[in-house]
Design an enzyme around this catalytic site. Structure first.
Site, short mmCIF file in Angstrom:
data_model
loop_
_atom_site.label_atom_id
_atom_site.label_comp_id
_atom_site.label_asym_id
_atom_site.label_seq_id
_atom_site.Cartn_x
_atom_site.Cartn_y
_atom_site.Cartn_z
N HIS A 1 -13.22 0.04 -7.14
CA HIS A 1 -14.39 0.93 -7.16
C HIS A 1 -14.00 2.39 -6.95
O HIS A 1 -14.82 3.29 -7.21
CB HIS A 1 -15.40 0.50 -6.09
CG HIS A 1 -14.94 0.81 -4.69
ND1 HIS A 1 -14.00 0.05 -4.03
CD2 HIS A 1 -15.29 1.80 -3.84
CE1 HIS A 1 -13.79 0.57 -2.83
NE2 HIS A 1 -14.55 1.63 -2.69
N PHE B 1 0.70 1.65 -6.79
CA PHE B 1 0.31 0.54 -7.65
C PHE B 1 0.04 0.94 -9.10
O PHE B 1 -0.25 0.09 -9.94
CB PHE B 1 -0.85 -0.27 -7.08
CG PHE B 1 -2.11 0.47 -6.70
CD1 PHE B 1 -2.53 1.62 -7.36
CD2 PHE B 1 -2.89 -0.02 -5.65
CE1 PHE B 1 -3.69 2.26 -7.00
CE2 PHE B 1 -4.07 0.63 -5.29
CZ PHE B 1 -4.47 1.76 -5.97
N ASP C 1 0.86 -1.18 0.00
CA ASP C 1 0.00 0.00 0.00
C ASP C 1 0.90 1.23 0.00
O ASP C 1 2.14 1.10 -0.06
CB ASP C 1 -0.94 0.00 1.21
CG ASP C 1 -2.27 0.72 0.91
OD1 ASP C 1 -2.22 1.83 0.35
OD2 ASP C 1 -3.33 0.19 1.25
#
Length: 268
Positions: free
Chosen positions: A246, A228, A200
């Site tokens: 999403h 990412f 992350d």
């Protein structure tokens, strides 16, 4: 339902933001935690939370009117079954999420919903002049509150994921955008011979140590910070993305998936 009753129900929906904000304030003050051992008066709660006694009493009465608290004789308040969900130690605690959705920056973005509907533009960027992820990078306190809100959902999600899918056939599992590691920790705890990678943003994974150590999997989980859209670590034979795509439009979602495909083992 007659017209009058329908209008009353609609009015409750219209005023829903007031209820949400009242619950947020209670969660921020830790009211439910202060009631864990039993009822307390509004003055006692005011002293415990460093709040204005008269104003807090009005808040507590409002919460009692919607069933979150119960008010007894002498301004004595106690938790209801509904209000128990605001305790920080509740199995399915709503408190971290309640604290997050009541933050001013979050509300301000929703206040620009009309702008989005009229223009198709991002409400958060219109309100704050930057995207939500950059905003949280620039405001570490808000990022921490968001991370805790996301982590609060993981126990229930992890139980459902582990019940639905067998990860034991993989040697190395990576959680892409995995926050502070609660989901990867649960998977590794279920599969003792497995290794994991938590990926992350750097500022997010900085807080992962305690979660991984608590699950006794820190020695089997590599923690990596990065972007990412640029690259993710190689070496995993399974990638997970929970509540990630999403957040992005199709073009950027495809870019994330391409990054994952470049990193995954060629024989998978």
């Amino acid at each position: 339902m007659d017209e009058k009753a329908a209008a009353a129900d609609l009015m409750q929906m219209v005023n829903g933001y007031q209820v949400s904000q009242a619950i947020c304030v209670a969660a921020t003050l830790g009211i439910a935690d202060h009631l864990t051992d039993g009822p307390r008066t509004s003055d006692q709660l005011a002293a415990a939370t460093d709040a204005h006694p008269r104003s807090l009493y009005r808040l507590l009465r409002a919460l009692a009117s919607i069933g979150v608290l119960h008010e007894g004789e002498g301004r004595l308040f106690s938790l209801t079954a509904l209000g128990t969900g605001l305790r920080s130690d509740a199995e399915h605690s709503v408190a971290p999420w309640a604290r997050m959705v009541g933050r001013a920056y979050y509300r301000d973005a929703w206040g620009e919903l009309l702008h989005s509907v009229r223009t198709g533009e991002n409400a958060f960027a219109h309100a704050h002049g930057t995207g939500v992820w950059q905003y949280r990078i620039d405001h570490p306190e808000e990022s921490g509150i968001f991370d805790r809100a996301m982590s609060s959902f993981v126990p229930a999600v992890a139980a459902a994921v582990l019940a639905a899918y067998d990860f034991s056939r993989f040697d190395v599992v990576m959680d892409v955008g995995g926050g502070q590691g609660a989901l990867i920790a649960a998977i590794l705890a279920r599969n003792p011979r497995q290794r994991g990678i938590l990926f992350d943003q750097p500022m997010v994974v900085q807080g992962a140590g305690a979660t991984l150590q608590s699950a006794s999997v820190a020695d089997r989980c590599q923690v990596v910070g990065g972007d990412f859209f640029a690259s993710i670590p190689e070496g995993a034979d399974a990638h997970m993305l929970k509540w990630i795509l999403h957040d992005w439009d199709d073009e950027r979602s495809i870019a994330i998936l391409k990054t994952c495909r470049r990193a995954i083992r060629a024989d998978f």
